[in-house]
Design a protein around this motif. Structure first.
Motif, PDB file in Angstrom:
ATOM      1  N   MET A   1       0.812  -1.193   0.000  1.00  0.00           N
ATOM      2  CA  MET A   1       0.000   0.000   0.000  1.00  0.00           C
ATOM      3  C   MET A   1       0.858   1.261   0.000  1.00  0.00           C
ATOM      4  SD  MET A   1      -3.132  -0.333  -0.404  1.00  0.00           S
ATOM      5  CE  MET A   1      -3.992   1.093   0.157  1.00  0.00           C
ATOM      6  N   GLY A   2       1.993   1.219   0.651  1.00  0.00           N
ATOM      7  CA  GLY A   2       2.823   2.412   0.717  1.00  0.00           C
ATOM      8  C   GLY A   2       3.293   2.863  -0.652  1.00  0.00           C
ATOM      9  N   ARG A   3       3.798   1.952  -1.417  1.00  0.00           N
ATOM     10  CA  ARG A   3       4.293   2.314  -2.754  1.00  0.00           C
ATOM     11  C   ARG A   3       3.147   2.722  -3.670  1.00  0.00           C
ATOM     12  NH1 ARG A   3       8.603  -2.550  -3.713  1.00  0.00           N
ATOM     13  NH2 ARG A   3      10.050  -1.889  -2.091  1.00  0.00           N
ATOM     14  N   ALA A   4       2.055   1.969  -3.607  1.00  0.00           N
ATOM     15  CA  ALA A   4       0.909   2.287  -4.461  1.00  0.00           C
ATOM     16  C   ALA A   4       0.360   3.670  -4.110  1.00  0.00           C
ATOM     17  CB  ALA A   4      -0.180   1.232  -4.301  1.00  0.00           C
ATOM     18  N   GLY A   5       0.278   3.966  -2.837  1.00  0.00           N
ATOM     19  CA  GLY A   5      -0.211   5.273  -2.421  1.00  0.00           C
ATOM     20  C   GLY A   5       0.697   6.396  -2.874  1.00  0.00           C
ATOM     21  N   LEU A   6       1.998   6.167  -2.779  1.00  0.00           N
ATOM     22  CA  LEU A   6       2.963   7.169  -3.216  1.00  0.00           C
ATOM     23  C   LEU A   6       2.855   7.418  -4.721  1.00  0.00           C
ATOM     24  CD1 LEU A   6       5.289   8.986  -2.287  1.00  0.00           C
ATOM     25  CD2 LEU A   6       6.842   7.100  -2.778  1.00  0.00           C
ATOM     26  N   LEU A   7       2.738   6.340  -5.492  1.00  0.00           N
ATOM     27  CA  LEU A   7       2.578   6.495  -6.940  1.00  0.00           C
ATOM     28  C   LEU A   7       1.298   7.255  -7.271  1.00  0.00           C
ATOM     29  CD1 LEU A   7       3.722   2.969  -8.141  1.00  0.00           C
ATOM     30  CD2 LEU A   7       4.966   5.128  -8.372  1.00  0.00           C
ATOM     31  N   ALA A   8       0.219   6.913  -6.581  1.00  0.00           N
ATOM     32  CA  ALA A   8      -1.057   7.593  -6.821  1.00  0.00           C
ATOM     33  C   ALA A   8      -0.964   9.074  -6.450  1.00  0.00           C
ATOM     34  CB  ALA A   8      -2.165   6.912  -6.021  1.00  0.00           C
ATOM     35  N   LYS A   9      -0.293   9.356  -5.365  1.00  0.00           N
ATOM     36  CA  LYS A   9      -0.132  10.740  -4.931  1.00  0.00           C
ATOM     37  C   LYS A   9       0.609  11.567  -5.987  1.00  0.00           C
ATOM     38  CE  LYS A   9       1.535  13.210  -0.865  1.00  0.00           C
ATOM     39  NZ  LYS A   9       2.169  13.015   0.452  1.00  0.00           N
ATOM     40  N   TYR A  10       1.688  11.015  -6.518  1.00  0.00           N
ATOM     41  CA  TYR A  10       2.451  11.735  -7.531  1.00  0.00           C
ATOM     42  C   TYR A  10       1.665  11.887  -8.826  1.00  0.00           C
ATOM     43  CZ  TYR A  10       6.745  12.757  -5.157  1.00  0.00           C
ATOM     44  OH  TYR A  10       7.678  13.319  -4.323  1.00  0.00           O
ATOM     45  N   GLU A  11       0.881  10.885  -9.173  1.00  0.00           N
ATOM     46  CA  GLU A  11       0.030  11.008 -10.357  1.00  0.00           C
ATOM     47  C   GLU A  11      -0.981  12.127 -10.171  1.00  0.00           C
ATOM     48  OE1 GLU A  11      -0.295   9.646 -13.418  1.00  0.00           O
ATOM     49  OE2 GLU A  11       1.452   8.358 -13.197  1.00  0.00           O
ATOM     50  N   ALA A  12      -1.603  12.181  -9.005  1.00  0.00           N
ATOM     51  CA  ALA A  12      -2.659  13.157  -8.755  1.00  0.00           C
ATOM     52  C   ALA A  12      -2.118  14.576  -8.567  1.00  0.00           C
ATOM     53  CB  ALA A  12      -3.467  12.745  -7.525  1.00  0.00           C
TER      54      ALA A  12
END
Length: 65
Positions: A1-12
């Motif tokens: 979840m940490g990596r996925a959340g970080l990727l999503a944050k940067y996308e958004a």
């Protein structure tokens, strides 16, 4: 979840996950002079908060023994 959340944050927020690679070089560009300049701008007499802690058994008048 940490990596996925970080990727999503940067996308958004930044428009793409590849901006993760820009982070460390951007931090490395910050100099002590940059920090001092910003601190002088934002840490002023008007914008500061001062808290004084006094022991409960302190004498009246602000004098401590």
């Amino acid at each position: 979840m940490g990596r996925a959340g970080l990727l999503a944050k940067y996308e958004a927020h930044w428009g793409g996950w590849k901006h993760l690679y820009d982070l460390l070089p951007r931090y490395a560009k910050v100099t002590p002079a940059d920090i001092q300049r910003v601190a002088k701008k934002y840490f002023t007499e008007k914008t500061r908060t001062v808290i004084e802690l006094k022991p409960e058994n302190a004498p009246q008048g602000g004098e401590q023994k």
